[in-house]
Design a protein around this motif. Structure first.
Motif, PDB file in Angstrom:
ATOM      1  N   GLU A   1       0.837  -1.202   0.000  1.00 60.14           N
ATOM      2  CA  GLU A   1       0.000   0.000   0.000  1.00 60.14           C
ATOM      3  C   GLU A   1       0.875   1.257   0.000  1.00 60.14           C
ATOM      4  OE1 GLU A   1      -3.932  -1.909   2.206  1.00 60.14           O
ATOM      5  OE2 GLU A   1      -2.654  -0.519   3.323  1.00 60.14           O
ATOM      6  N   ASN A   2       1.708   1.392   1.027  1.00 58.06           N
ATOM      7  CA  ASN A   2       2.650   2.513   1.088  1.00 58.06           C
ATOM      8  C   ASN A   2       4.091   2.086   0.844  1.00 58.06           C
ATOM      9  OD1 ASN A   2       0.651   4.442   1.737  1.00 58.06           O
ATOM     10  ND2 ASN A   2       0.737   3.842   3.896  1.00 58.06           N
ATOM     11  N   HIS A   3       4.357   0.795   0.998  1.00 55.96           N
ATOM     12  CA  HIS A   3       5.711   0.261   0.866  1.00 55.96           C
ATOM     13  C   HIS A   3       5.688  -0.916  -0.101  1.00 55.96           C
ATOM     14  CE1 HIS A   3       6.800   2.679   4.384  1.00 55.96           C
ATOM     15  NE2 HIS A   3       5.706   2.218   4.958  1.00 55.96           N
ATOM     16  N   PRO A   4       6.770  -1.110  -0.875  1.00 57.91           N
ATOM     17  CA  PRO A   4       6.797  -2.197  -1.855  1.00 57.91           C
ATOM     18  C   PRO A   4       6.485  -3.548  -1.219  1.00 57.91           C
ATOM     19  CG  PRO A   4       8.659  -0.728  -2.187  1.00 57.91           C
ATOM     20  CD  PRO A   4       8.002  -0.295  -0.908  1.00 57.91           C
ATOM     21  N   GLY A   5       5.720  -4.355  -1.968  1.00 57.09           N
ATOM     22  CA  GLY A   5       5.221  -5.608  -1.432  1.00 57.09           C
ATOM     23  C   GLY A   5       6.130  -6.800  -1.636  1.00 57.09           C
ATOM     24  N   ALA A   6       5.530  -7.985  -1.476  1.00 63.32           N
ATOM     25  CA  ALA A   6       6.290  -9.227  -1.334  1.00 63.32           C
ATOM     26  C   ALA A   6       6.388 -10.058  -2.606  1.00 63.32           C
ATOM     27  CB  ALA A   6       5.665 -10.076  -0.224  1.00 63.32           C
ATOM     28  N   LEU A   7       5.716  -9.656  -3.687  1.00 59.91           N
ATOM     29  CA  LEU A   7       5.816 -10.426  -4.930  1.00 59.91           C
ATOM     30  C   LEU A   7       7.077  -9.999  -5.671  1.00 59.91           C
ATOM     31  CD1 LEU A   7       2.126 -10.569  -6.226  1.00 59.91           C
ATOM     32  CD2 LEU A   7       3.342 -12.146  -4.710  1.00 59.91           C
ATOM     33  N   ALA A   8       8.195 -10.350  -5.070  1.00 61.63           N
ATOM     34  CA  ALA A   8       9.497  -9.907  -5.564  1.00 61.63           C
ATOM     35  C   ALA A   8      10.573 -10.827  -5.011  1.00 61.63           C
ATOM     36  CB  ALA A   8       9.764  -8.465  -5.127  1.00 61.63           C
ATOM     37  N   GLU A   9      11.774 -10.652  -5.512  1.00 65.98           N
ATOM     38  CA  GLU A   9      12.886 -11.462  -5.014  1.00 65.98           C
ATOM     39  C   GLU A   9      13.334 -11.021  -3.631  1.00 65.98           C
ATOM     40  OE1 GLU A   9      15.209 -12.976  -8.939  1.00 65.98           O
ATOM     41  OE2 GLU A   9      15.351 -10.814  -8.533  1.00 65.98           O
ATOM     42  N   LYS A  10      13.084  -9.735  -3.287  1.00 58.62           N
ATOM     43  CA  LYS A  10      13.401  -9.226  -1.954  1.00 58.62           C
ATOM     44  C   LYS A  10      12.288  -8.301  -1.489  1.00 58.62           C
ATOM     45  CE  LYS A  10      18.442  -9.337  -1.453  1.00 58.62           C
ATOM     46  NZ  LYS A  10      19.648  -8.522  -1.159  1.00 58.62           N
TER      47      LYS A  10
ATOM     48  N   ARG B   1      -2.169 -24.175  -5.926  1.00 52.63           N
ATOM     49  CA  ARG B   1      -1.123 -24.366  -6.934  1.00 52.63           C
ATOM     50  C   ARG B   1       0.077 -23.496  -6.584  1.00 52.63           C
ATOM     51  NH1 ARG B   1      -4.812 -22.038 -11.685  1.00 52.63           N
ATOM     52  NH2 ARG B   1      -6.354 -22.721 -10.165  1.00 52.63           N
ATOM     53  N   THR B   2       1.238 -23.925  -7.046  1.00 51.60           N
ATOM     54  CA  THR B   2       2.471 -23.153  -6.897  1.00 51.60           C
ATOM     55  C   THR B   2       3.004 -22.838  -8.285  1.00 51.60           C
ATOM     56  OG1 THR B   2       2.984 -24.263  -4.801  1.00 51.60           O
ATOM     57  CG2 THR B   2       4.783 -23.128  -5.906  1.00 51.60           C
ATOM     58  N   LEU B   3       3.287 -21.556  -8.515  1.00 47.91           N
ATOM     59  CA  LEU B   3       3.740 -21.091  -9.822  1.00 47.91           C
ATOM     60  C   LEU B   3       5.014 -20.279  -9.666  1.00 47.91           C
ATOM     61  CD1 LEU B   3       0.316 -19.715 -11.143  1.00 47.91           C
ATOM     62  CD2 LEU B   3       1.453 -21.794 -11.951  1.00 47.91           C
ATOM     63  N   PRO B   4       5.878 -20.288 -10.682  1.00 44.26           N
ATOM     64  CA  PRO B   4       7.003 -19.349 -10.642  1.00 44.26           C
ATOM     65  C   PRO B   4       6.476 -17.917 -10.735  1.00 44.26           C
ATOM     66  CG  PRO B   4       6.890 -20.452 -12.769  1.00 44.26           C
ATOM     67  CD  PRO B   4       5.900 -21.133 -11.884  1.00 44.26           C
ATOM     68  N   LEU B   5       7.179 -16.995 -10.116  1.00 41.46           N
ATOM     69  CA  LEU B   5       6.731 -15.603 -10.096  1.00 41.46           C
ATOM     70  C   LEU B   5       6.570 -15.045 -11.512  1.00 41.46           C
ATOM     71  CD1 LEU B   5       6.004 -13.370  -8.089  1.00 41.46           C
ATOM     72  CD2 LEU B   5       8.407 -12.669  -8.094  1.00 41.46           C
ATOM     73  N   SER B   6       7.339 -15.572 -12.444  1.00 39.81           N
ATOM     74  CA  SER B   6       7.237 -15.114 -13.832  1.00 39.81           C
ATOM     75  C   SER B   6       5.888 -15.458 -14.459  1.00 39.81           C
ATOM     76  CB  SER B   6       8.369 -15.725 -14.666  1.00 39.81           C
ATOM     77  OG  SER B   6       8.308 -17.144 -14.621  1.00 39.81           O
TER      78      SER B   6
ATOM     79  N   PHE C   1       3.549 -18.203  -5.185  1.00 35.96           N
ATOM     80  CA  PHE C   1       4.561 -17.930  -6.206  1.00 35.96           C
ATOM     81  C   PHE C   1       5.954 -18.141  -5.616  1.00 35.96           C
ATOM     82  CE2 PHE C   1       1.171 -14.724  -7.354  1.00 35.96           C
ATOM     83  CZ  PHE C   1       0.654 -15.462  -8.410  1.00 35.96           C
ATOM     84  N   THR C   2       6.855 -18.639  -6.446  1.00 38.17           N
ATOM     85  CA  THR C   2       8.255 -18.777  -6.039  1.00 38.17           C
ATOM     86  C   THR C   2       9.129 -17.968  -6.989  1.00 38.17           C
ATOM     87  OG1 THR C   2       8.417 -20.815  -7.356  1.00 38.17           O
ATOM     88  CG2 THR C   2       7.950 -21.046  -5.004  1.00 38.17           C
TER      89      THR C   2
END
Length: 322
Positions: free
Chosen positions: A105-114, A295-300, A320-321
């Motif tokens: 919302e105000n800070h970058p989220g978790a769908l990322a490598e870091k 299901r588990t999917l790659p983040l891509s 996602f991984t």
């Protein structure tokens, strides 16, 4: 770093604003740290963000995602608590901080490598849970845990109705309630989802709107308008509806005559505290309960997961991984 972001707001076609690609690594303010994400889970919050709910256009581009598990800078396996708030401003509960927000919302989220978070937001990941399972906990499972064991005021042997079996909060509520020894009823329009709900621990699974075998002590309500009247009619006198979502609409007829005559209680619930997240993780280990992953999917391939959630084509969590 690779990340999934909201790059435009489109209330009618939210996936038009979904972008996957390279983004700068997050800034790390004083008192914060970074987590290398090993798994991240999808929530309806991410779809709402793409519609502009809680995420104004001037915040774009924004990395999406509230839920993650990974490894901190010291090599510890951790779960990320996604509520950014000060417990002191909320009377000891950061979810009641008037200035609180969620990751993305105000800070970058978790769908990322870091992802960067306050140090206090890290919870040790039990070895008994995989990264994918642990990533399911901070939003849906924590919300269900708080609804059941805090807001609903249930005792062992209590009865509950979980509306809308299939979603993340609903499946978590069924599993947690069953593990706690409650009598659990679930509803769904889908015969396949009703069968899955019973496999997950529901004592009975019925079509949406069907009469229950008994009036229940509490209803776990995340659907909203489509199930609201049924939820009220399913409660015993003095029972409670605990509401944490309204995916089908937010303005149902209130039926206040039923509420006051039967002395029903309507209680709102949002997320949970860091301490509740830690207790939830311990509860899962103690009861050998595992989060259900659809299901588990790659983040891509995140778009596939978003499309499945938007279409209701899931039972449990999408992970996602990176």
């Amino acid at each position: 770093m690779f990340a999934v972001t909201a790059t435009q707001i489109d209330a009618d076609n939210p996936l038009n604003g979904l972008t996957a690609g390279e983004m700068p690594e997050p800034d790390v303010p004083d008192g914060w740290t970074t987590v290398t994400v090993k798994a991240a889970a999808l929530n309806h919050h991410d779809l709402w963000s793409l519609k502009g709910v809680g995420l104004p256009a001037d915040k774009l581009p924004m990395i999406l995602g509230c839920d993650a598990a990974g490894v901190d800078e010291d090599g510890n396996e951790v779960i990320v608590h996604s509520v950014i708030g000060d417990p002191a401003r909320g009377g000891g509960d950061e979810t009641l901080d008037p200035k609180r927000s969620l990751l993305s919302e105000n800070h970058p989220g978790a769908l990322a490598e870091k992802v960067a978070v306050p140090r206090r937001n890290l919870v040790p990941k039990p070895a008994e849970l995989s990264f994918a399972q642990a990533a399911c906990l901070p939003t849906a499972w924590l919300t269900a845990y708080r609804m059941l064991f805090d807001k609903a005021g249930l005792q062992p042997g209590s009865s509950i109705l979980v509306q809308g079996a299939g979603g993340g909060v609903a499946t978590a509520a069924i599993a947690l309630a069953s593990a706690a020894g409650f009598r659990v009823y679930a509803t769904s329009r889908s015969e396949a989802k009703r069968k899955r709900a019973q496999e997950l621990g529901a004592d009975a699974a019925l079509e949406t709107g069907a009469r229950l075998p008994e009036r229940v002590d509490a209803v776990i309500e995340t659907v909203g308008q489509a199930t609201w009247s049924h939820s009220l009619k399913s409660l015993r006198p003095g029972g409670r509806i605990v509401v944490s979502g309204a995916t089908s609409g937010q303005v149902p007829p209130a039926e206040l005559n039923r509420v006051f005559f039967l002395q029903l209680q309507v209680i709102g619930s949002t997320m949970g505290t860091r301490d509740q997240l830690e207790r939830l993780a311990r509860f899962l280990v103690k009861t050998e309960t595992k989060p259900l992953i659809d299901r588990t999917l790659p983040l891509s391939r995140a778009r596939e997961g978003f499309e499945a959630m938007a279409g209701g084509d899931l039972f449990g969590k999408i992970v996602f991984t990176p």
